[in-house]
Scaffold this motif. Structure first.
Motif, mmCIF file in Angstrom:
data_model
loop_
_atom_site.group_PDB
_atom_site.id
_atom_site.type_symbol
_atom_site.label_atom_id
_atom_site.label_comp_id
_atom_site.label_asym_id
_atom_site.label_seq_id
_atom_site.Cartn_x
_atom_site.Cartn_y
_atom_site.Cartn_z
ATOM 1 N N GLN B 330 1.079 -1.201 -0.125
ATOM 2 C CA GLN B 330 -0.091 -0.097 0.010
ATOM 3 C C GLN B 330 0.903 1.285 -0.045
ATOM 4 O OE1 GLN B 330 -2.515 -0.538 3.478
ATOM 5 N NE2 GLN B 330 -4.267 -1.102 2.370
ATOM 6 N N SER B 331 1.853 1.247 0.850
ATOM 7 C CA SER B 331 2.623 2.434 0.731
ATOM 8 C C SER B 331 3.493 2.965 -0.481
ATOM 9 C CB SER B 331 3.977 2.208 2.010
ATOM 10 O OG SER B 331 4.629 1.248 1.452
ATOM 11 N N SER B 332 3.546 2.022 -1.418
ATOM 12 C CA SER B 332 4.213 2.225 -2.454
ATOM 13 C C SER B 332 2.963 2.725 -3.558
ATOM 14 C CB SER B 332 4.702 1.133 -3.323
ATOM 15 O OG SER B 332 3.944 -0.068 -3.556
ATOM 16 N N ILE B 333 1.810 2.375 -3.172
ATOM 17 C CA ILE B 333 0.748 2.802 -4.147
ATOM 18 C C ILE B 333 0.367 4.382 -3.674
ATOM 19 C CG2 ILE B 333 -1.766 2.485 -4.822
ATOM 20 C CD1 ILE B 333 -1.235 -0.507 -4.236
ATOM 21 N N ASP B 334 0.364 4.530 -2.400
ATOM 22 C CA ASP B 334 -0.039 5.659 -1.951
ATOM 23 C C ASP B 334 0.843 6.696 -2.288
ATOM 24 O OD1 ASP B 334 1.830 5.645 0.235
ATOM 25 O OD2 ASP B 334 0.347 4.873 1.497
ATOM 26 N N SER B 335 2.188 6.684 -2.243
ATOM 27 C CA SER B 335 3.179 7.391 -2.584
ATOM 28 C C SER B 335 2.991 7.720 -3.966
ATOM 29 C CB SER B 335 4.670 7.043 -2.283
ATOM 30 O OG SER B 335 4.614 6.700 -0.629
ATOM 31 N N GLY B 336 2.974 6.643 -4.836
ATOM 32 C CA GLY B 336 3.099 6.804 -6.179
ATOM 33 C C GLY B 336 1.797 7.925 -6.757
ATOM 34 N N ILE B 337 0.649 7.634 -6.250
ATOM 35 C CA ILE B 337 -0.649 8.280 -6.771
ATOM 36 C C ILE B 337 -0.382 9.797 -6.188
ATOM 37 C CG2 ILE B 337 -1.989 6.306 -7.034
ATOM 38 C CD1 ILE B 337 -3.244 7.026 -4.533
ATOM 39 N N ASN B 338 0.292 9.958 -5.122
ATOM 40 C CA ASN B 338 0.312 11.284 -4.492
ATOM 41 C C ASN B 338 1.418 11.867 -5.413
ATOM 42 O OD1 ASN B 338 1.374 13.189 -2.590
ATOM 43 N ND2 ASN B 338 -0.497 13.234 -2.000
ATOM 44 N N SER B 339 2.478 11.564 -5.591
ATOM 45 C CA SER B 339 3.566 12.122 -6.464
ATOM 46 C C SER B 339 3.249 12.529 -8.088
ATOM 47 C CB SER B 339 4.993 11.535 -6.091
ATOM 48 O OG SER B 339 4.885 10.177 -6.783
ATOM 49 N N THR B 340 2.572 11.309 -8.385
ATOM 50 C CA THR B 340 2.079 11.326 -9.722
ATOM 51 C C THR B 340 1.072 12.707 -10.175
ATOM 52 O OG1 THR B 340 2.716 9.177 -10.087
ATOM 53 C CG2 THR B 340 1.265 10.210 -11.868
ATOM 54 N N ALA B 341 0.229 12.725 -9.051
ATOM 55 C CA ALA B 341 -0.831 13.668 -8.937
ATOM 56 C C ALA B 341 -0.162 15.283 -8.922
ATOM 57 C CB ALA B 341 -1.729 13.713 -7.907
ATOM 58 N N LEU B 342 1.050 15.341 -8.011
ATOM 59 C CA LEU B 342 1.627 16.551 -8.131
ATOM 60 C C LEU B 342 2.493 16.748 -9.348
ATOM 61 C CD1 LEU B 342 3.344 18.687 -6.712
ATOM 62 C CD2 LEU B 342 4.921 17.019 -5.902
ATOM 63 N N MET B 343 2.993 15.722 -9.880
ATOM 64 C CA MET B 343 3.514 16.186 -11.172
ATOM 65 C C MET B 343 2.633 16.482 -12.544
ATOM 66 S SD MET B 343 6.829 13.524 -11.505
ATOM 67 C CE MET B 343 6.053 12.094 -11.411
ATOM 68 N N MET B 344 1.459 15.768 -12.219
ATOM 69 C CA MET B 344 0.680 16.089 -13.447
ATOM 70 C C MET B 344 -0.141 17.522 -13.205
ATOM 71 S SD MET B 344 -0.932 12.278 -14.202
ATOM 72 C CE MET B 344 -1.895 12.596 -15.517
ATOM 73 N N THR B 345 -0.366 17.872 -11.772
ATOM 74 C CA THR B 345 -0.875 19.275 -11.609
ATOM 75 C C THR B 345 -0.009 20.322 -11.794
ATOM 76 O OG1 THR B 345 -2.308 18.124 -9.731
ATOM 77 C CG2 THR B 345 -2.234 20.367 -9.652
ATOM 78 N N ARG B 346 1.238 20.248 -11.160
ATOM 79 C CA ARG B 346 2.079 21.557 -11.246
ATOM 80 C C ARG B 346 3.023 21.383 -12.585
ATOM 81 N NH1 ARG B 346 3.203 24.619 -6.870
ATOM 82 N NH2 ARG B 346 5.289 25.069 -7.616
ATOM 83 N N ASP B 347 3.591 20.194 -12.827
ATOM 84 C CA ASP B 347 4.591 20.285 -13.817
ATOM 85 C C ASP B 347 4.068 19.748 -15.192
ATOM 86 O OD1 ASP B 347 6.770 20.560 -11.897
ATOM 87 O OD2 ASP B 347 6.306 18.511 -11.286
ATOM 88 N N ILE B 348 3.158 19.427 -15.343
ATOM 89 C CA ILE B 348 2.272 19.388 -16.766
ATOM 90 C C ILE B 348 1.268 20.367 -16.861
ATOM 91 C CG2 ILE B 348 1.024 17.875 -18.181
ATOM 92 C CD1 ILE B 348 2.553 15.570 -16.845
ATOM 93 N N ARG B 349 0.458 20.183 -16.047
ATOM 94 C CA ARG B 349 -0.819 21.406 -16.072
ATOM 95 C C ARG B 349 -0.323 22.848 -16.079
ATOM 96 N NH1 ARG B 349 -3.929 23.611 -12.337
ATOM 97 N NH2 ARG B 349 -6.221 24.779 -12.970
#
Lengths: 65, 485
Positions: B330-349
């Motif tokens: 679970q800890s890899s999943i939660d970290s993965g979705i949070n960090s990917t959401a960050l990159m998609m929100t700030r670094d792509i959009r």
């Protein structure tokens, strides 16, 4: 490359860890304590690095067979 | 499943969800959501780093790897981690901290160009999607082995639990639940080690029985002609390239250090994580060896750990270990979705829209967390077709880790690397890695060759193109051994 013996791997590992230990100890204290709430000895992360490296060298020594 | 095990499992899942939802009340903007309001202390971050790192490929996959190749699997935790973690602690974490960034792509954007930021975020997001899919598949495989649940049920249940606390609580929830999960993981691991050695008749007997049929299983390095882990590949590809690129450039790992309450906490957290990392092989490599000693009858190596849990531990302890397994995954999943959401929100959009919107980013970040989780859940059932999960994830990493590390090293330590050179190295290095992998190269050699290629290309292109103004480089270049830095 496939014919290389295994011992250079252990030599490389030892030199790598020793090099990092030396580099860690050469770091200026101001950098090791940057932004720390105080300068108590246990907060010196250079010595954390050295302790880690001693353990690693021991492990590679044990499993070098 | 024994009723005591069931109570432990259900109690753990409820506690994790409640903790995440309660922490969600403290989230007011994107800084709270993605960086925990810059409030995390060193030992929480350190445990969270290990929770993120010891994940699907780490727990289930490494046990499977140890079943096949022995203690050499531990190179991923020792020479393939500790030097790079020390480097991250002393050089790269202070650098990112001084730069004041939310993400590694954001640093690359400031150091090189927004095009590099966009490209790096896109590559990392695609990789993360696969990695989350791998984690979901691994947890579903564990549930199937242990509870006979169908794969799709395991994926849906896991996705729902992780989604509940990650979407509401953001990085703070992820970090605190990771810390709890790692403590449980170590407790469960220690139980397996103690019972396993006892079952084998002591440590000496364990070692004798292991090497009797597997003579190289207690050697840290395997011969140079080994098909999967030849030692030159481990030294050149893993220790020199893959490991530093991961520990100094992985958004999922480093995001929690950027949420530290001080630069010292951020650096110390990585050192603390390195101590824990040194012990990790006891928990994830040992079960693979134990399955060999106990002559486990398993279809494929990734089932070694679930088999050991099922056949070795008594009721109560098996429930705890089962929780530890779920927790690690679970800890890899939660970290993965949070960090990917960050990159998609700030670094792509953020790059495409060219304006900051903290409240809007928080809302979008939560929605993207859900979308990424659903996409990974859809992908997960197909991961099983792709071979051993550890090798699969490492192969994906080798696609871009070489060029990424070259950008980070030359960007962080020199003032001469130019924006055009960075873009050229990233845009051509990844396809080169793909071509080499497609032509049958070992992933470890691919990582090393593409790293060297990117280094040379950046140096050559930088000679003919314009660098950033010196004033812009002040906070983006860090040489801690230089008194002028």
């Amino acid at each position: 490359m496939d014919a290389l013996p295994v011992w250079p791997a252990y030599l490389f590992t030892t030199l790598l860890f020793l090099g990092i230990a030396v580099a860690s100890l050469r770091l200026p204290p101001a950098r090791a304590f940057a932004d720390a709430p105080d300068r108590r000895r246990w907060r010196d992360i250079r010595w954390w690095a050295v302790a880690l490296i001693v353990v690693q060298l021991g492990l590679y020594g044990v499993f070098s067979g | 499943m024994h009723v005591l095990d069931l109570v432990i499992v259900v109690g753990y899942l409820l506690a994790i969800v409640v903790m995440g939802v309660r922490l969600g009340r403290r989230v007011h903007d994107d800084r709270d959501y993605f960086l925990a309001g810059r409030s995390l202390t060193w030992w929480i971050i350190g445990l969270s780093i290990i929770g993120t790192n010891v994940s699907a490929e780490g727990y289930v996959g490494a046990a499977g790897g140890a079943y096949q190749v022995g203690i050499a699997q531990a190179n991923f935790e020792w020479v393939g981690a500790i030097p790079a973690m020390i480097l991250a602690s002393l050089v790269f974490i202070p650098l990112y901290w001084r730069a004041g960034v939310y993400s590694i792509p954001e640093y690359l954007g400031a150091r090189y160009s927004q095009a590099v930021r966009l490209l790096a975020a896109l590559i990392a997001s695609v990789f993360a999607l696969f990695a989350i899919g791998v984690a979901l598949w691994a947890i579903a495989l564990t549930l199937q082995t242990y509870l006979d649940w169908p794969i799709w049920v395991g994926i849906v249940v896991t996705g729902t639990v992780v989604g509940l606390y990650s979407i509401s609580g953001g990085l703070a929830a992820v970090a605190f639940t990771d810390a709890v999960q790692v403590v449980i993981m170590f407790l469960g691991g220690v139980a397996i080690v103690a019972l396993g050695i006892s079952e084998a008749g002591g440590a000496a007997s364990f070692a004798d029985r292991l090497v009797a049929e597997n003579p190289t299983h207690l050697s840290a390095y395997l011969p140079a002609d080994h098909p999967e882990f030849p030692w030159p590949g481990v030294v050149l590809g893993l220790a020199i390239v893959l490991s530093p690129a991961y520990w100094c450039g992985s958004q999922a790992i480093l995001q929690r250090t950027l949420g530290a309450r001080s630069q010292w906490d951020a650096s110390a957290s990585m050192m603390f994580a390195a101590f824990a990392k040194t012990l990790v092989p006891l928990l994830i490599v040992f079960p693979g060896l134990l399955a060999l000693v106990m002559q486990a009858r398993i279809e494929y190596p990734d089932m070694a750990l679930p088999w050991v849990v099922r056949h070795l531990l008594p009721p109560g302890l098996s429930g705890l270990m089962f929780v530890a397994l779920i927790a690690a995954l679970q800890s890899s999943i939660d970290s993965g979705i949070n960090s990917t959401a960050l990159m998609m929100t700030r670094d792509i959009r953020g790059v495409l829209r060219r304006r900051a919107d903290p409240r809007g980013d928080l809302v979008l970040g939560r929605w993207l967390t859900l979308v990424i989780l659903l996409a990974a859940m859809a992908l997960a059932p197909f991961i099983g077709e792709m071979g051993g999960i550890y090798v699969f994830v490492q192969t994906l990493l080798s696609l871009f880790q070489g060029p990424l590390l070259a950008l980070l090293v030359l960007g962080a330590l020199t003032r001469s690397a130019t924006p055009a050179a960075g873009l050229a190295a990233l845009a051509t290095g990844v396809p080169l890695a793909g071509a080499l992998l497609a032509s049958g190269w070992n992933m470890l050699y691919v990582a090393f060759v593409t790293f060297c290629y990117a280094l040379v290309l950046i140096v050559l292109v930088s000679r003919r193109t314009a660098p950033l103004p010196a004033a812009d480089l002040e906070r983006l270049v860090y040489r801690p051994w230089s008194r002028g830095s």
